[in-house]
Design a protein around this motif. Structure first.
Motif, PDB file in Angstrom:
ATOM      1  N   LEU A  61    -101.605  11.170  -6.704  1.00  0.00           N
ATOM      2  CA  LEU A  61    -102.078  10.312  -7.810  1.00  0.00           C
ATOM      3  C   LEU A  61    -100.939   9.405  -8.303  1.00  0.00           C
ATOM      4  CD1 LEU A  61    -104.547   9.831  -9.760  1.00  0.00           C
ATOM      5  CD2 LEU A  61    -103.418  11.409 -11.318  1.00  0.00           C
ATOM      6  N   LEU A  62     -99.750   9.981  -8.419  1.00  0.00           N
ATOM      7  CA  LEU A  62     -98.594   9.190  -8.863  1.00  0.00           C
ATOM      8  C   LEU A  62     -98.243   8.106  -7.839  1.00  0.00           C
ATOM      9  CD1 LEU A  62     -96.352  12.018 -10.374  1.00  0.00           C
ATOM     10  CD2 LEU A  62     -97.583  10.254 -11.632  1.00  0.00           C
ATOM     11  N   SER A  63     -98.414   8.435  -6.553  1.00  0.00           N
ATOM     12  CA  SER A  63     -98.159   7.433  -5.500  1.00  0.00           C
ATOM     13  C   SER A  63     -99.144   6.272  -5.629  1.00  0.00           C
ATOM     14  CB  SER A  63     -98.326   8.052  -4.108  1.00  0.00           C
ATOM     15  OG  SER A  63     -97.505   9.142  -3.959  1.00  0.00           O
ATOM     16  N   PHE A  64    -100.381   6.634  -6.002  1.00  0.00           N
ATOM     17  CA  PHE A  64    -101.422   5.611  -6.185  1.00  0.00           C
ATOM     18  C   PHE A  64    -101.055   4.702  -7.367  1.00  0.00           C
ATOM     19  CE2 PHE A  64    -105.525   4.371  -8.159  1.00  0.00           C
ATOM     20  CZ  PHE A  64    -106.049   3.642  -7.103  1.00  0.00           C
ATOM     21  N   ILE A  65    -100.581   5.323  -8.444  1.00  0.00           N
ATOM     22  CA  ILE A  65    -100.278   4.549  -9.657  1.00  0.00           C
ATOM     23  C   ILE A  65     -98.962   3.760  -9.511  1.00  0.00           C
ATOM     24  CG2 ILE A  65     -99.778   4.708 -12.149  1.00  0.00           C
ATOM     25  CD1 ILE A  65    -101.563   7.286 -12.117  1.00  0.00           C
ATOM     26  N   PHE A  66     -97.887   4.467  -9.138  1.00  0.00           N
ATOM     27  CA  PHE A  66     -96.556   3.834  -9.170  1.00  0.00           C
ATOM     28  C   PHE A  66     -96.160   3.147  -7.863  1.00  0.00           C
ATOM     29  CE2 PHE A  66     -96.213   7.057 -12.542  1.00  0.00           C
ATOM     30  CZ  PHE A  66     -95.909   6.210 -13.606  1.00  0.00           C
ATOM     31  N   LEU A  67     -96.616   3.661  -6.738  1.00  0.00           N
ATOM     32  CA  LEU A  67     -96.198   3.067  -5.459  1.00  0.00           C
ATOM     33  C   LEU A  67     -97.263   2.136  -4.887  1.00  0.00           C
ATOM     34  CD1 LEU A  67     -94.588   6.262  -3.843  1.00  0.00           C
ATOM     35  CD2 LEU A  67     -93.462   4.489  -5.183  1.00  0.00           C
ATOM     36  N   GLY A  68     -98.431   2.077  -5.557  1.00  0.00           N
ATOM     37  CA  GLY A  68     -99.474   1.133  -5.153  1.00  0.00           C
ATOM     38  C   GLY A  68    -100.090   1.431  -3.796  1.00  0.00           C
ATOM     39  N   GLU A  69    -100.099   2.714  -3.421  1.00  0.00           N
ATOM     40  CA  GLU A  69    -100.682   3.078  -2.121  1.00  0.00           C
ATOM     41  C   GLU A  69    -102.212   2.994  -2.183  1.00  0.00           C
ATOM     42  OE1 GLU A  69     -99.040   3.542   0.554  1.00  0.00           O
ATOM     43  OE2 GLU A  69     -97.015   3.802  -0.184  1.00  0.00           O
ATOM     44  N   GLY A  70    -102.836   2.689  -1.041  1.00  0.00           N
ATOM     45  CA  GLY A  70    -104.286   2.605  -0.966  1.00  0.00           C
ATOM     46  C   GLY A  70    -104.917   3.988  -0.875  1.00  0.00           C
ATOM     47  N   MET A  71    -106.193   4.068  -1.278  1.00  0.00           N
ATOM     48  CA  MET A  71    -106.891   5.357  -1.303  1.00  0.00           C
ATOM     49  C   MET A  71    -107.013   5.979   0.086  1.00  0.00           C
ATOM     50  SD  MET A  71    -107.464   6.602  -4.145  1.00  0.00           S
ATOM     51  CE  MET A  71    -108.471   7.966  -3.647  1.00  0.00           C
ATOM     52  N   ILE A  72    -107.336   5.142   1.083  1.00  0.00           N
ATOM     53  CA  ILE A  72    -107.525   5.673   2.442  1.00  0.00           C
ATOM     54  C   ILE A  72    -106.197   6.234   2.962  1.00  0.00           C
ATOM     55  CG2 ILE A  72    -108.215   5.104   4.820  1.00  0.00           C
ATOM     56  CD1 ILE A  72    -110.566   4.885   2.907  1.00  0.00           C
ATOM     57  N   CYS A  73    -105.114   5.511   2.669  1.00  0.00           N
ATOM     58  CA  CYS A  73    -103.781   5.990   3.078  1.00  0.00           C
ATOM     59  C   CYS A  73    -103.494   7.348   2.471  1.00  0.00           C
ATOM     60  CB  CYS A  73    -102.699   5.040   2.587  1.00  0.00           C
ATOM     61  SG  CYS A  73    -102.587   3.595   3.564  1.00  0.00           S
ATOM     62  N   LEU A  74    -103.865   7.471   1.211  1.00  0.00           N
ATOM     63  CA  LEU A  74    -103.588   8.727   0.518  1.00  0.00           C
ATOM     64  C   LEU A  74    -104.443   9.868   1.067  1.00  0.00           C
ATOM     65  CD1 LEU A  74    -103.104   7.298  -3.082  1.00  0.00           C
ATOM     66  CD2 LEU A  74    -101.348   8.109  -1.509  1.00  0.00           C
ATOM     67  N   ILE A  75    -105.659   9.539   1.477  1.00  0.00           N
ATOM     68  CA  ILE A  75    -106.511  10.570   2.109  1.00  0.00           C
ATOM     69  C   ILE A  75    -105.865  11.011   3.423  1.00  0.00           C
ATOM     70  CG2 ILE A  75    -108.741  10.936   3.281  1.00  0.00           C
ATOM     71  CD1 ILE A  75    -109.983   9.173   1.036  1.00  0.00           C
ATOM     72  N   ILE A  76    -105.355  10.025   4.173  1.00  0.00           N
ATOM     73  CA  ILE A  76    -104.719  10.324   5.458  1.00  0.00           C
ATOM     74  C   ILE A  76    -103.472  11.196   5.255  1.00  0.00           C
ATOM     75  CG2 ILE A  76    -103.385   9.235   7.342  1.00  0.00           C
ATOM     76  CD1 ILE A  76    -105.486   6.958   7.297  1.00  0.00           C
ATOM     77  N   VAL A  77    -102.699  10.875   4.228  1.00  0.00           N
ATOM     78  CA  VAL A  77    -101.422  11.575   4.025  1.00  0.00           C
ATOM     79  C   VAL A  77    -101.604  12.961   3.383  1.00  0.00           C
ATOM     80  CG1 VAL A  77    -100.726  10.770   1.720  1.00  0.00           C
ATOM     81  CG2 VAL A  77     -99.022  11.043   3.472  1.00  0.00           C
ATOM     82  N   SER A  78    -102.747  13.179   2.718  1.00  0.00           N
ATOM     83  CA  SER A  78    -102.898  14.401   1.922  1.00  0.00           C
ATOM     84  C   SER A  78    -102.744  15.717   2.713  1.00  0.00           C
ATOM     85  CB  SER A  78    -104.208  14.380   1.130  1.00  0.00           C
ATOM     86  OG  SER A  78    -105.282  14.188   1.991  1.00  0.00           O
ATOM     87  N   PRO A  79    -103.302  15.872   3.927  1.00  0.00           N
ATOM     88  CA  PRO A  79    -103.103  17.162   4.618  1.00  0.00           C
ATOM     89  C   PRO A  79    -101.625  17.484   4.848  1.00  0.00           C
ATOM     90  CG  PRO A  79    -104.751  15.847   5.768  1.00  0.00           C
ATOM     91  CD  PRO A  79    -104.127  14.963   4.746  1.00  0.00           C
ATOM     92  N   LEU A  80    -100.861  16.418   5.162  1.00  0.00           N
ATOM     93  CA  LEU A  80     -99.427  16.578   5.409  1.00  0.00           C
ATOM     94  C   LEU A  80     -98.722  17.034   4.120  1.00  0.00           C
ATOM     95  CD1 LEU A  80     -97.820  15.919   7.995  1.00  0.00           C
ATOM     96  CD2 LEU A  80     -97.189  13.751   6.976  1.00  0.00           C
TER      97      LEU A  80
END
Lengths: 143, 309
Positions: free
Chosen positions: B88-107
């Motif tokens: 969530l913080l990456s989404f807010i502060f680093l401006g990452e996209g939702m799909i990217c965050l879904i991809i990165v979440s298992p890792l």
């Protein structure tokens, strides 16, 4: 299902266990899987850990290939993977006896060694697990 | 008695909360400092940011939770919550996209859990030498990885059999109207932009081509090989500033090769070249290949449908 994934990984990707922390990461994936599909298994493992840690001079550590390792001083008593497979090293005679009694199976990798595997599938298996770990503890603590 | 219990509960709650807040703040600071120092000028997201930092995050939270007697189930749950907070913080502060965050979440989840359980053992043993040496090694790996050169390029190729001659397929390869078919690929279904239409300024070498995606984003392309009925190759000259791809992947080149099978059918081959800016490769390249493959197949199946009409 988690055991078949585990056995597949151990059989075909076992060489990767030398990569630092990879075993632990794999065990973390097992924890996620188990916490969704069989959360009580993690509680049973905790129960075993609590009991073993109450024995004199025992400590708990991370098993190098993933899982929780129980030690007597610096010597390993046994280790438990997060899918409920308990691996314990015994002498061959005790191993044969336990296999004949249908309590355990030969180790999931080192079948000809003194190692045995116990698959914890229900709460009653905690008792068997502790009995086997106690045998190993006595063996290790007696040198 | 009641007051003592209340104080204990309050302390436990504080320890839990500090575990979440402090671990995330420390990691956010490390990422911030890393970026301020411009360690990765190209904006490369090194493997340490997805491996070492989540492990460190787990260890830090385990330090705050060391006296709480948490069960393994709770540790797993809290680690996932902690990882979600980081996402969530990456989404807010680093401006990452939702799909990217879904991809990165298992890792992230797998490594935060690993760190939490490493921390549990570390702080149980009270082995400070081990604690200091392990954290030092993790930091050393992080710094070394941050200043190291990262470069990975890959090509993904797919082919499809079309029951039509090459000359009938060619015009649809160069440009095609809107794809009306629904998406089959799960990432497209949950919102990842999928290819919709291609336009061209001319049927010739050097012509401009535009690949338009479902969210309106456009890839500007230039035709660099125009071998009629055989080979269409184009370089991507400008890609959209979409947070899902920006700084993560550069699509370099695309290509369609048509092979006449001599029996009225044609094999259409689609190739794409890309450069990855996110590491570790063994994780992200699986996703990059899968996404590229599904972009190919969506376009090529559309070309097949148009050509076989």
């Amino acid at each position: 299902m988690n055991n078949s994934v585990f056995h597949f990984t151990v059989k075909w990707l076992g060489g990767l266990k030398a990569v630092p922390l990879l075993g632990q990461v794999f065990d973390s994936c097992l924890k996620i899987y188990v916490s969704v599909l069989k959360p009580e298994l993690l509680d049973w493992i905790d129960e075993i850990e609590r009991e073993v840690c109450s024995w004199e001079d025992t400590t708990v550590g991370l098993h190098r290939y993933g899982g929780t390792q129980f030690n007597y001083r610096q010597k390993e008593i046994g280790h438990i993977h997060s899918n409920g497979i308990l691996d314990v090293r015994l002498n061959r005679k005790t191993k044969q006896l336990l296999i004949q009694e249908n309590k355990v199976k030969a180790h999931h990798v080192f079948k000809r060694s003194g190692w045995i595997s116990l698959y914890i599938v229900n709460k009653k298996d905690i008792e068997t697990a502790l009995t086997i770990l106690r045998l190993s503890y006595k063996r290790v603590s007696n040198g | 008695m009641f007051g003592f219990k209340l104080t204990t509960m309050k302390n436990e709650f504080q320890s839990k909360l500090f575990g979440f807040i402090c671990s995330n703040l420390i990691i956010l600071c490390i990422i911030g400092i890393n970026r301020m120092l411009h360690v990765n000028d190209g904006g490369v997201l090194v493997f340490s940011e997805f491996v070492i930092l989540p492990i460190l995050m787990g260890i830090i939270s385990a330090w705050f939770w060391r006296d709480l007697n948490l069960t393994s189930g709770q540790r797993v749950g809290y680690s996932i919550l902690n990882g979600s907070l980081a996402i969530l913080l990456s989404f807010i502060f680093l401006g990452e996209g939702m799909i990217c965050l879904i991809i990165v979440s298992p890792l992230i989840f797998a490594f935060v859990i690993t760190g939490t359980f490493i921390g549990k053992v570390m702080f149980k043993k009270k082995n400070r030498t081990l604690n200091v040496s392990l954290i030092s090694i993790l930091m050393l790996v992080f710094i070394t990885d941050s200043v190291s050169e990262h470069d990975h390029e890959n090509m993904v190729g797919d082919e499809i059999l079309i029951h039509a001659p090459a000359d009938k397929i060619w015009k649809h390869v160069v440009a095609f109207d809107k794809i009306k078919k629904g998406n089959d690929y799960w990432l497209f279904k949950i919102g990842m932009p999928s290819p919709m239409q291609t336009t061209v300024t001319g049927y010739q070498l050097g012509a401009g081509r535009k690949c338009i995606f479902s969210n309106g984003y456009v890839f500007d392309e230039k035709i660099v090989t125009f071998d009629v009925n055989r080979n269409l190759t184009f370089d991507i000259v400008h890609q959209p500033l979409d947070p899902e791809i920006m700084g993560h992947i550069d699509i370099k080149r695309g290509q369609f090769i048509l092979k006449d099978n001599g029996n009225g059918t044609t094999t259409l081959i689609g190739n794409s070249w890309y450069k990855l800016h996110v590491f570790p490769i063994w994780y992200y390249d699986i996703w990059a290949e899968s996404i590229t493959r599904n972009v190919h197949l969506r376009v090529m199946e559309h070309i097949k449908e148009l050509s076989e009409q």
